[in-house]
Design a protein around this motif. Structure first.
Motif, PDB file in Angstrom:
ATOM      1  N   GLY A 210      -2.146 -11.664   4.761  1.00 15.30           N
ATOM      2  CA  GLY A 210      -3.431 -11.019   4.484  1.00 15.30           C
ATOM      3  C   GLY A 210      -3.403  -9.526   4.732  1.00 15.30           C
ATOM      4  N   THR A 211      -2.767  -9.116   5.817  1.00 16.46           N
ATOM      5  CA  THR A 211      -2.698  -7.686   6.149  1.00 16.46           C
ATOM      6  C   THR A 211      -1.856  -6.926   5.129  1.00 16.46           C
ATOM      7  OG1 THR A 211      -2.874  -8.269   8.480  1.00 16.46           O
ATOM      8  CG2 THR A 211      -2.102  -6.059   7.965  1.00 16.46           C
ATOM      9  N   LYS A 212      -0.680  -7.439   4.831  1.00 15.36           N
ATOM     10  CA  LYS A 212       0.199  -6.758   3.882  1.00 15.36           C
ATOM     11  C   LYS A 212      -0.370  -6.779   2.460  1.00 15.36           C
ATOM     12  CE  LYS A 212       3.841  -5.914   6.539  1.00 15.36           C
ATOM     13  NZ  LYS A 212       4.627  -4.724   6.625  1.00 15.36           N
ATOM     14  N   HIS A 213      -1.074  -7.853   2.100  1.00 16.31           N
ATOM     15  CA  HIS A 213      -1.684  -7.935   0.776  1.00 16.31           C
ATOM     16  C   HIS A 213      -2.702  -6.812   0.582  1.00 16.31           C
ATOM     17  CE1 HIS A 213      -3.346  -9.724  -2.838  1.00 16.31           C
ATOM     18  NE2 HIS A 213      -4.548  -9.706  -2.293  1.00 16.31           N
ATOM     19  N   ARG A 214      -3.545  -6.613   1.580  1.00 16.48           N
ATOM     20  CA  ARG A 214      -4.539  -5.524   1.499  1.00 16.48           C
ATOM     21  C   ARG A 214      -3.867  -4.167   1.437  1.00 16.48           C
ATOM     22  NH1 ARG A 214      -7.972  -8.190   5.695  1.00 16.48           N
ATOM     23  NH2 ARG A 214      -6.219  -7.654   6.739  1.00 16.48           N
ATOM     24  N   LYS A 215      -2.812  -3.961   2.224  1.00 15.55           N
ATOM     25  CA  LYS A 215      -2.116  -2.671   2.220  1.00 15.55           C
ATOM     26  C   LYS A 215      -1.478  -2.380   0.864  1.00 15.55           C
ATOM     27  CE  LYS A 215      -0.988  -2.167   7.090  1.00 15.55           C
ATOM     28  NZ  LYS A 215       0.098  -2.073   8.065  1.00 15.55           N
ATOM     29  N   MET A 216      -0.845  -3.390   0.271  1.00 14.51           N
ATOM     30  CA  MET A 216      -0.195  -3.176  -1.021  1.00 14.51           C
ATOM     31  C   MET A 216      -1.214  -2.923  -2.128  1.00 14.51           C
ATOM     32  SD  MET A 216       2.979  -3.043  -0.782  1.00 14.51           S
ATOM     33  CE  MET A 216       3.725  -2.949   0.812  1.00 14.51           C
ATOM     34  N   LEU A 217      -2.354  -3.614  -2.085  1.00 13.53           N
ATOM     35  CA  LEU A 217      -3.387  -3.349  -3.080  1.00 13.53           C
ATOM     36  C   LEU A 217      -3.948  -1.941  -2.921  1.00 13.53           C
ATOM     37  CD1 LEU A 217      -5.426  -6.654  -3.401  1.00 13.53           C
ATOM     38  CD2 LEU A 217      -3.854  -5.639  -5.023  1.00 13.53           C
ATOM     39  N   ALA A 218      -4.121  -1.508  -1.676  1.00 13.67           N
ATOM     40  CA  ALA A 218      -4.619  -0.150  -1.445  1.00 13.67           C
ATOM     41  C   ALA A 218      -3.607   0.887  -1.916  1.00 13.67           C
ATOM     42  CB  ALA A 218      -4.928   0.047   0.041  1.00 13.67           C
ATOM     43  N   LYS A 219      -2.323   0.620  -1.700  1.00 13.68           N
ATOM     44  CA  LYS A 219      -1.295   1.555  -2.167  1.00 13.68           C
ATOM     45  C   LYS A 219      -1.240   1.602  -3.686  1.00 13.68           C
ATOM     46  CE  LYS A 219       1.968   1.803   1.620  1.00 13.68           C
ATOM     47  NZ  LYS A 219       3.350   1.573   2.025  1.00 13.68           N
ATOM     48  N   SER A 220      -1.401   0.463  -4.330  1.00 20.38           N
ATOM     49  CA  SER A 220      -1.349   0.458  -5.797  1.00 20.38           C
ATOM     50  C   SER A 220      -2.558   1.173  -6.389  1.00 20.38           C
ATOM     51  CB  SER A 220      -1.269  -0.965  -6.333  1.00 20.38           C
ATOM     52  OG  SER A 220      -2.493  -1.636  -6.154  1.00 20.38           O
ATOM     53  N   GLU A 221      -3.698   1.082  -5.734  1.00 19.09           N
ATOM     54  CA  GLU A 221      -4.876   1.790  -6.220  1.00 19.09           C
ATOM     55  C   GLU A 221      -4.844   3.264  -5.832  1.00 19.09           C
ATOM     56  OE1 GLU A 221      -8.085  -0.365  -4.548  1.00 19.09           O
ATOM     57  OE2 GLU A 221      -7.799  -2.096  -5.853  1.00 19.09           O
ATOM     58  N   GLY A 222      -4.118   3.581  -4.784  1.00 18.35           N
ATOM     59  CA  GLY A 222      -4.074   4.951  -4.305  1.00 18.35           C
ATOM     60  C   GLY A 222      -3.144   5.850  -5.082  1.00 18.35           C
ATOM     61  N   LEU A 223      -2.255   5.296  -5.857  1.00 21.96           N
ATOM     62  CA  LEU A 223      -1.296   6.071  -6.629  1.00 21.96           C
ATOM     63  C   LEU A 223      -1.791   6.175  -8.059  1.00 21.96           C
ATOM     64  CD1 LEU A 223       1.530   7.393  -6.559  1.00 21.96           C
ATOM     65  CD2 LEU A 223       2.418   5.214  -7.341  1.00 21.96           C
ATOM     66  N   SER A 224      -2.179   7.376  -8.469  1.00 19.57           N
ATOM     67  CA  SER A 224      -2.681   7.526  -9.829  1.00 19.57           C
ATOM     68  C   SER A 224      -2.503   8.959 -10.309  1.00 19.57           C
ATOM     69  CB  SER A 224      -4.164   7.146  -9.892  1.00 19.57           C
ATOM     70  OG  SER A 224      -4.923   8.027  -9.102  1.00 19.57           O
TER      71      SER A 224
END
Length: 133
Positions: free
Chosen positions: A101-115
């Protein structure tokens, strides 16, 4: 000339176009999917382990033991197996659930943060690269 045009059309149709996808973003999304599966596996193991643990504990407490024979009754043996299996599932499921759960949220935030965006506001025009961490 027609042959060259046909080859160009066939080549452009046959080759996958990655112009709109960012490889780093795809990597983060792949990792997020992996951690989502880990979280789901941990959830299932925790629920099944909790049920087995409680069932084994109740079976052990309610078993009638015969102290005069050398063999253990089936209800004690089955309760012990359920208790140990439930404890093992709980021991594996809880960390998988938390880490996934923790890593899933971090990876989603990283994918949304890179643009990369084009700003069209009058005060702030141009090409913007955004990376949040």
């Amino acid at each position: 000339m027609k042959t060259v045009a046909l080859m160009i059309i066939l080549f452009s149709v046959g080759v996958k176009c990655y112009s709109q996808t960012d490889p780093q973003k795809l990597l983060y999304l792949r990792e997020a999917e992996r951690y989502r599966k880990m979280k789901n596996t941990g959830t299932v193991l925790t629920v099944v382990g909790g049920v087995l643990f409680a069932t084994g504990l109740v079976t052990l407490v309610n078993s009638s033991t015969n102290y005069y024979s050398n063999s253990t009754p089936n209800d004690v043996r089955n309760g012990l197996y359920a208790y140990i299996g439930g404890a093992a599932c709980l021991g594996a499921g809880i960390p998988l659930w938390i880490v996934g759960g923790t890593k899933h949220r971090k990876m989603l935030a990283k994918s949304e943060g890179l643009s990369v965006r084009i700003n069209a506001m009058p005060t702030n025009r141009g090409l913007t690269f955004t990376y949040r961490f």
